[in-house]
Design a protein around this motif. Sequence first.
Motif, mmCIF file in Angstrom:
data_model
loop_
_atom_site.group_PDB
_atom_site.id
_atom_site.type_symbol
_atom_site.label_atom_id
_atom_site.label_comp_id
_atom_site.label_asym_id
_atom_site.label_seq_id
_atom_site.Cartn_x
_atom_site.Cartn_y
_atom_site.Cartn_z
ATOM 1 N N ALA A 196 39.080 18.737 0.938
ATOM 2 C CA ALA A 196 38.707 17.348 1.206
ATOM 3 C C ALA A 196 39.041 16.965 2.654
ATOM 4 C CB ALA A 196 39.428 16.413 0.230
ATOM 5 N N HIS A 236 38.500 10.968 1.356
ATOM 6 C CA HIS A 236 38.412 11.465 -0.016
ATOM 7 C C HIS A 236 39.751 11.273 -0.734
ATOM 8 C CE1 HIS A 236 34.986 13.508 1.779
ATOM 9 N NE2 HIS A 236 34.565 13.812 0.569
ATOM 10 N N TRP A 272 37.361 12.056 -8.318
ATOM 11 C CA TRP A 272 37.415 11.789 -6.883
ATOM 12 C C TRP A 272 36.778 10.438 -6.581
ATOM 13 C CZ3 TRP A 272 32.570 11.057 -5.025
ATOM 14 C CH2 TRP A 272 31.528 11.622 -5.762
ATOM 15 N N THR A 301 35.377 8.601 -2.893
ATOM 16 C CA THR A 301 35.195 8.751 -1.449
ATOM 17 C C THR A 301 34.720 7.429 -0.863
ATOM 18 O OG1 THR A 301 34.559 11.064 -1.755
ATOM 19 C CG2 THR A 301 34.025 10.068 0.362
#
Length: 175
Positions: free
Chosen positions: A28, A103, A124, A126
């Motif tokens: 990331a 991220h 996740w 972002t």
Amino acid sequence: MSTATLERNETGNTMTFDEIQAFLYAEARALDDREWDTWLTFYHKDCPFWMPTWDDEDKLTEDPLNEMSLMYYPNKQGIEDRVFRIKTDRSSATSLPEPRTNHHIANIEVVTREGSKIKLRFNWHTLSYRYGNTDQHWGTSFYTIDISGPKPLITDKKVVLKNDHIHHVIDVYHI
């Protein structure tokens, strides 16, 4: 899961939960820092990279070869081609300037361990910033990591984008 070593595979290679977490964070970070060549080193040459689309509100497409996908690269060569186009501005999908991204990874789970292959699932989120606007994308990723070599490599990557009603092109750095 604790930081205890995961069971040993036949080659004796191991990877602790902390090492798995560090591996995911490093991938990331390479995206956030736009270190494209470093990011590519996380992938095995035969790694498919797939982001299915929602066929319905609650059903994902299941076959990247015969159904719609938001993104599909059958192997690392496709990912390398995408990075080449990002780096050389040879794509209509390239965002100029490239957005700044951040991220966040959570809920990392080791799903299975079969020899030197570790299957992971994690969530996740972002954030990306460009032209004074902040966008966000979130979802769940499914990775298979091979730890048989000198460095762990992603051998399979499936990304499920949960907020797929987006107002612009989505790219590798958004997920």
